[in-house]
Design a protein around this motif. Structure first.
Motif, PDB file in Angstrom:
ATOM      1  N   ALA A 113       1.980   3.423  -8.708  1.00 28.71           N
ATOM      2  CA  ALA A 113       1.088   2.553  -7.585  1.00 28.71           C
ATOM      3  C   ALA A 113       0.591   3.823  -6.852  1.00 28.71           C
ATOM      4  CB  ALA A 113       1.744   1.797  -6.947  1.00 28.71           C
ATOM      5  N   THR A 114      -0.664   3.949  -6.784  1.00 33.04           N
ATOM      6  CA  THR A 114      -1.219   5.201  -5.835  1.00 33.04           C
ATOM      7  C   THR A 114      -2.200   4.735  -5.097  1.00 33.04           C
ATOM      8  OG1 THR A 114      -0.803   6.962  -7.749  1.00 33.04           O
ATOM      9  CG2 THR A 114      -2.209   7.649  -6.105  1.00 33.04           C
ATOM     10  N   HIS A 115      -2.087   4.930  -3.866  1.00 35.58           N
ATOM     11  CA  HIS A 115      -3.028   4.282  -2.802  1.00 35.58           C
ATOM     12  C   HIS A 115      -3.672   5.508  -1.905  1.00 35.58           C
ATOM     13  CE1 HIS A 115      -1.498   0.057  -3.723  1.00 35.58           C
ATOM     14  NE2 HIS A 115      -0.590   0.742  -3.546  1.00 35.58           N
ATOM     15  N   VAL A 116      -5.094   5.234  -1.789  1.00 35.13           N
ATOM     16  CA  VAL A 116      -5.793   6.299  -1.137  1.00 35.13           C
ATOM     17  C   VAL A 116      -6.769   5.739  -0.155  1.00 35.13           C
ATOM     18  CG1 VAL A 116      -5.529   8.267  -2.787  1.00 35.13           C
ATOM     19  CG2 VAL A 116      -7.444   6.564  -2.870  1.00 35.13           C
ATOM     20  N   ASP A 117      -7.049   6.379   1.062  1.00 33.64           N
ATOM     21  CA  ASP A 117      -8.075   5.922   1.564  1.00 33.64           C
ATOM     22  C   ASP A 117      -9.297   6.134   1.032  1.00 33.64           C
ATOM     23  OD1 ASP A 117      -6.434   4.907   3.703  1.00 33.64           O
ATOM     24  OD2 ASP A 117      -6.339   6.991   4.681  1.00 33.64           O
ATOM     25  N   GLU A 118     -10.829   5.293   1.606  1.00 32.52           N
ATOM     26  CA  GLU A 118     -11.774   5.387   0.586  1.00 32.52           C
ATOM     27  C   GLU A 118     -12.465   6.796   1.117  1.00 32.52           C
ATOM     28  OE1 GLU A 118     -16.187   3.373   1.032  1.00 32.52           O
ATOM     29  OE2 GLU A 118     -14.674   2.763   2.372  1.00 32.52           O
ATOM     30  N   GLY A 146       0.859  -1.365   0.006  1.00 38.58           N
ATOM     31  CA  GLY A 146       0.056  -0.033   0.010  1.00 38.58           C
ATOM     32  C   GLY A 146       0.845   1.550   0.036  1.00 38.58           C
ATOM     33  N   VAL A 147       2.019   1.222  -0.233  1.00 36.75           N
ATOM     34  CA  VAL A 147       2.960   2.267  -0.319  1.00 36.75           C
ATOM     35  C   VAL A 147       2.931   2.933  -1.858  1.00 36.75           C
ATOM     36  CG1 VAL A 147       5.444   3.053  -0.103  1.00 36.75           C
ATOM     37  CG2 VAL A 147       4.228   1.296   1.284  1.00 36.75           C
TER      38      VAL A 147
END
Length: 338
Positions: free
Chosen positions: A305-310, A260-261
């Motif tokens: 890779a781009t991860h965000v919270d809902e 998740g980085v």
């Protein structure tokens, strides 16, 4: 603060050469610092390549120019290099320069020094005027390995029980050695993989073959330490690299993504180590950035890779249409430490 000891190519950059950050039994460890005329700029700590046995902190791409263009302070650091025994193979002997003045030591001394330099730089930030809370590590080849390891292992004492008796924090021990972002050029990420494909230097560095020291090979690998707390990372690697296989960066990018980085991975088609087109054309990192800026620019594949919270809006690390090179690194730094 020491007085500038060199004349910068850019009048807006002051240069402080030969600053001692640690006094080891083997000798003084030094760094060179390039300061742009900015108020509290972020800091990029550069770690040179050379197979952990060769080169010096002078092996850095035009630090005065990029300190000015990026608005970042740049520190190019020395670290203890590995000893080379008389019976080392011709490939290793060919890299070894007995006149290199850099002190020598056995791994994990390399990593201990890089972390010490980061802590020292953070502890003395007020003296030189850069921002201690915005620090990135950037390294090439062996330096890429050390920069990545510095990113995923926040405190030198956390490297692993295998190295416990060899880890020290004599320099600014109460200061954090963490970095907020990492840039790796063709860095080795998995010594267990390297042991199967290029056994010579890993065995020299880690005290013998992987079959005899599996834990050392595992703990020295940045891939082993990736977690959700790892910093955002920009990877650049040549698909035709014959020194450090591109699979190292592929595996590391996938591991960051799974954790998740946020990360970006540039895979340059038809480029070898140090961005050369052929292995016999490999030069030093001093000219590597220029090779990325040649026309036509190298063909590339870019993975992000781009991860965000809902419910949050995705914020990519950079615009992936940018070619690999200084503009991409500048934008990555602007979005992570500026």
């Amino acid at each position: 603060m020491s007085e500038p000891t060199g004349e910068a190519a850019d009048a807006n950059v002051s240069v402080h050469e030969g600053i001692t950050y640690a006094d080891r039994e083997a000798g003084e460890m030094e760094l060179d610092l390039y300061l742009p005329d900015e108020e509290r700029p972020p800091l990029v700590v550069y770690v040179h390549g050379g197979g952990w046995i060769a080169e010096t902190r002078d092996n850095v791409p035009d630090p005065e120019r990029y300190a000015a263009e990026w608005g970042c302070a740049i520190a190019s650091v020395s670290y203890r290099l590995a000893e080379v025994p008389d019976d080392a193979g011709p490939e290793i002997q060919g890299m070894y320069d007995p006149t290199n003045p850099t002190p020598r030591g056995a791994f994990p001394a390399h990593f201990v020094d890089v972390k010490a330099a980061i802590r020292w730089l953070r502890a003395t930030a007020a003296e030189y005027g850069y921002d201690a809370e915005r620090i990135a590590a950037w390294g090439s080849s062996a330096g890429g390995h050390l920069a990545l390891l510095a990113g995923v292992v926040k405190d030198v004492m956390d490297l692993g029980e295998t190295f416990d008796g060899e880890l020290t924090k004599s320099v600014a021990p109460d200061t954090s050695g963490a970095v907020q972002a990492v840039v790796s050029w063709y860095g080795l990420t998995d010594f267990t993989f390297a042991a199967d494909h290029a056994p010579g230097i890993p065995s020299l560095l880690l005290g013998g073959p992987a079959s005899d020291h599996p834990k050392r090979f595992e703990q020295a690998s940045p891939l082993t330490h990736v977690s959700a707390d790892s910093p955002p990372t920009l990877l650049m690697h040549g698909r035709a690299d014959e020194v450090v296989a591109v699979e190292h960066s592929r595996r590391f990018f996938d591991s960051l993504d799974e954790a998740g980085v946020n990360a970006v991975f540039y895979e340059l088609h038809d480029r070898n180590h140090v961005w050369a087109e052929r292995i016999e054309d490999i030069e030093s990192e001093r000219v590597a950035m220029d090779l990325l800026a040649t026309e036509p620019t190298p063909s590339q594949s870019v993975y992000s890779a781009t991860h965000v919270d809902e419910g949050e809006t995705p914020e990519p690390l950079l615009d992936t249409a940018l070619p690999a090179g200084p503009a991409a690194i500048e934008q990555f730094l602007a979005r992570t430490i500026e």
